[in-house]
Design a protein around this motif. Structure first.
Motif, mmCIF file in Angstrom:
data_model
loop_
_atom_site.group_PDB
_atom_site.id
_atom_site.type_symbol
_atom_site.label_atom_id
_atom_site.label_comp_id
_atom_site.label_asym_id
_atom_site.label_seq_id
_atom_site.Cartn_x
_atom_site.Cartn_y
_atom_site.Cartn_z
ATOM 1 N N CYS A 135 1.067 -1.184 0.042
ATOM 2 C CA CYS A 135 0.042 0.178 -0.198
ATOM 3 C C CYS A 135 1.019 1.277 0.039
ATOM 4 C CB CYS A 135 -0.707 0.033 1.090
ATOM 5 S SG CYS A 135 -2.382 -1.132 1.210
ATOM 6 N N PHE A 136 2.057 1.204 0.673
ATOM 7 C CA PHE A 136 2.805 2.250 0.655
ATOM 8 C C PHE A 136 3.599 2.865 -0.685
ATOM 9 C CE2 PHE A 136 3.787 0.304 5.142
ATOM 10 C CZ PHE A 136 2.304 0.861 5.659
ATOM 11 N N ASN A 137 3.667 1.992 -1.670
ATOM 12 C CA ASN A 137 3.978 2.385 -2.987
ATOM 13 C C ASN A 137 2.789 2.137 -4.123
ATOM 14 O OD1 ASN A 137 4.428 -0.440 -3.074
ATOM 15 N ND2 ASN A 137 6.466 -0.294 -4.061
ATOM 16 N N ARG A 138 1.805 1.868 -3.772
ATOM 17 C CA ARG A 138 0.497 1.501 -4.337
ATOM 18 C C ARG A 138 0.831 0.327 -5.519
ATOM 19 N NH1 ARG A 138 -2.520 6.798 -6.471
ATOM 20 N NH2 ARG A 138 -3.402 5.120 -7.736
ATOM 21 N N LEU A 139 1.651 -0.639 -5.091
ATOM 22 C CA LEU A 139 1.752 -1.835 -5.899
ATOM 23 C C LEU A 139 0.609 -2.682 -6.056
ATOM 24 C CD1 LEU A 139 5.377 -3.284 -5.646
ATOM 25 C CD2 LEU A 139 4.579 -2.102 -7.511
ATOM 26 N N ASN A 140 -0.260 -2.393 -5.004
ATOM 27 C CA ASN A 140 -1.757 -3.160 -5.177
ATOM 28 C C ASN A 140 -2.304 -2.698 -6.355
ATOM 29 O OD1 ASN A 140 -1.204 -4.957 -2.648
ATOM 30 N ND2 ASN A 140 -1.714 -3.171 -1.422
ATOM 31 N N ASP A 141 -2.122 -1.523 -6.797
ATOM 32 C CA ASP A 141 -2.804 -1.033 -7.888
ATOM 33 C C ASP A 141 -2.662 -2.316 -9.000
ATOM 34 O OD1 ASP A 141 -3.159 1.008 -6.372
ATOM 35 O OD2 ASP A 141 -2.363 2.354 -7.980
ATOM 36 N N LEU A 142 -1.678 -2.917 -9.192
ATOM 37 C CA LEU A 142 -1.343 -3.983 -10.183
ATOM 38 C C LEU A 142 -1.930 -5.287 -9.948
ATOM 39 C CD1 LEU A 142 2.361 -3.383 -10.500
ATOM 40 C CD2 LEU A 142 0.837 -2.078 -11.800
ATOM 41 N N ILE A 143 -2.793 -5.287 -8.984
ATOM 42 C CA ILE A 143 -3.705 -6.468 -8.544
ATOM 43 C C ILE A 143 -5.178 -6.596 -9.141
ATOM 44 C CG2 ILE A 143 -4.397 -8.066 -6.839
ATOM 45 C CD1 ILE A 143 -1.704 -7.044 -5.075
ATOM 46 N N ASP A 144 -5.350 -7.336 -9.940
ATOM 47 C CA ASP A 144 -6.812 -7.425 -10.410
ATOM 48 C C ASP A 144 -7.858 -7.203 -9.368
ATOM 49 O OD1 ASP A 144 -6.004 -7.221 -13.070
ATOM 50 O OD2 ASP A 144 -6.188 -9.075 -13.188
ATOM 51 N N ASP A 145 -9.026 -6.471 -9.415
ATOM 52 C CA ASP A 145 -9.963 -6.578 -8.340
ATOM 53 C C ASP A 145 -9.211 -6.090 -6.897
ATOM 54 O OD1 ASP A 145 -11.751 -7.317 -10.142
ATOM 55 O OD2 ASP A 145 -11.161 -9.451 -9.662
ATOM 56 N N CYS A 146 -8.266 -5.439 -6.772
ATOM 57 C CA CYS A 146 -8.031 -4.916 -5.420
ATOM 58 C C CYS A 146 -8.392 -3.544 -5.440
ATOM 59 C CB CYS A 146 -6.297 -4.862 -5.447
ATOM 60 S SG CYS A 146 -5.892 -4.051 -3.767
ATOM 61 N N HIS A 147 -9.345 -3.277 -4.442
ATOM 62 C CA HIS A 147 -9.606 -2.005 -3.925
ATOM 63 C C HIS A 147 -9.281 -1.432 -2.629
ATOM 64 C CE1 HIS A 147 -12.601 1.232 -3.776
ATOM 65 N NE2 HIS A 147 -13.300 0.595 -2.669
ATOM 66 N N VAL A 148 -8.892 -0.141 -2.364
ATOM 67 C CA VAL A 148 -8.359 0.454 -1.162
ATOM 68 C C VAL A 148 -9.308 1.577 -0.827
ATOM 69 C CG1 VAL A 148 -6.331 1.522 -0.179
ATOM 70 C CG2 VAL A 148 -5.863 -0.021 -1.924
ATOM 71 N N GLN A 149 -9.536 1.594 0.504
ATOM 72 C CA GLN A 149 -10.182 2.374 1.169
ATOM 73 C C GLN A 149 -9.293 2.803 2.166
ATOM 74 O OE1 GLN A 149 -14.010 0.881 2.225
ATOM 75 N NE2 GLN A 149 -14.984 0.977 0.203
ATOM 76 N N GLY A 150 -9.551 4.514 2.473
ATOM 77 C CA GLY A 150 -8.910 4.889 3.719
ATOM 78 C C GLY A 150 -7.928 5.866 3.182
ATOM 79 N N GLN A 151 -6.879 6.148 4.102
ATOM 80 C CA GLN A 151 -5.894 7.071 3.724
ATOM 81 C C GLN A 151 -4.444 6.665 4.258
ATOM 82 O OE1 GLN A 151 -5.104 11.465 5.699
ATOM 83 N NE2 GLN A 151 -6.768 11.509 4.142
ATOM 84 N N VAL A 152 -3.349 6.801 3.268
ATOM 85 C CA VAL A 152 -2.127 6.801 3.396
ATOM 86 C C VAL A 152 -1.305 7.949 3.180
ATOM 87 C CG1 VAL A 152 0.019 5.527 2.719
ATOM 88 C CG2 VAL A 152 -2.299 4.478 2.792
ATOM 89 N N ARG A 153 -0.752 8.484 4.084
ATOM 90 C CA ARG A 153 0.054 9.804 3.749
ATOM 91 C C ARG A 153 1.346 9.614 3.728
ATOM 92 N NH1 ARG A 153 -3.927 13.627 3.723
ATOM 93 N NH2 ARG A 153 -2.200 15.391 3.353
#
Length: 269
Positions: free
Chosen positions: A67-85
């Motif tokens: 989550c800290f470098n948004r590599l989860n963006d590359l995973i199909d059907d991955c959805h993130v809610q909330g905040q990472v600053r």
């Protein structure tokens, strides 16, 4: 460590960050499809400290790290809610430049992944993509990065050789050098020593301890002894929930949650 490492080559210097917290996570939920993987995670990561993420296999440690470098963006059907600053910047804002983010947040994986290129070209790869440097300047950056990764003395006469000829421990330090060359602010380590022999593991742990004077480091590890040796803070995660986070000494000697105590004493499950 060599005193010349106190300053990275000036061509790559950026303004230092003054905030005490490098990463702030609030109300983070991560779903793979309909399956909840991380449940309402809130966590502070201090600058220039080592924070260890521990927990059983499949608990969500690596998902949180990504989550800290948004590599989860590359995973199909991955959805993130909330905040990472990251240094007060919301990295999940729609206008966030993910390429720039991933330069600022370097990542080293469980298995070393050197490119099938020379040792020199492995370290220089990212720098060449981002900067137009002369040959002398590029050599300076490569030398600095290899020294910072405690590898220079072992490879300084072999820079033109294939990186694939290095041992696993050397390859892992090479990958760290490659990440450091582009001057990240945060370094993510996902089980970096799990495939190393004890001597290589010790060298890597010594390197982590030295690097924290200049970088914020977040490490995922199954090895609780390793977490105790290298980290300043430890977070215990189980079934997608953050059970407890504390300074490492306190968490291992006086855990507040029975679930944490059961895990670190081997009574878990």
């Amino acid at each position: 460590m060599d005193t010349e490492l106190n300053a990275q080559p000036s061509l790559l210097q950026e303004d230092s960050q003054n905030a005490e917290l490098a990463v702030v996570v609030r109300g983070l939920h991560v779903y793979y499809g309909a399956r909840l993987v991380l449940d309402n995670i809130s966590l502070d990561v201090e600058q220039k400290q080592v924070t260890a993420l521990i927990g059983p296999s499949g608990c969500g440690k690596s998902t949180l790290l990504r989550c800290f470098n948004r590599l989860n963006d590359l995973i199909d059907d991955c959805h993130v809610q909330g905040q990472v600053r990251l240094f007060k910047r919301n990295i999940y804002h729609p206008d966030e430049d993910v390429v720039t983010l991933r330069r600022q947040v370097g990542m080293v994986f469980q298995r070393p992944n050197p490119f099938p290129k020379s040792i020199f070209d492995n370290v220089a790869y990212g720098v060449r993509l981002q900067h137009k440097l002369g040959a002398r300047e590029l050599r300076e950056v490569v030398r600095w990065s290899l020294k910072a990764a405690a590898l220079w003395d072992e490879v300084k006469d072999r820079l033109s050789e294939s990186a694939l000829k290095l041992s696993s421990g050397q390859q892992q330090r090479l990958v760290i050098a490659r990440a450091l060359a582009v001057k990240p602010s945060v370094l993510l380590l996902d089980e970096p020593a799990s495939n190393l022999d004890p001597i290589s593991m010790l060298k890597l742990e010594e390197l982590i301890t030295e690097l924290k004077s200049r970088y914020t480091i977040i490490i995922v590890t199954h090895n609780m002894q390793q977490a105790a040796r290298v980290s300043d803070h430890t977070a215990f995660i189980d079934q997608g929930r953050l059970i407890e986070v504390s300074d490492t000494r306190s968490l291992f000697t006086h855990p507040k949650q029975k679930q944490t105590e059961d895990y670190i004493t081997g009574r878990y499950g």
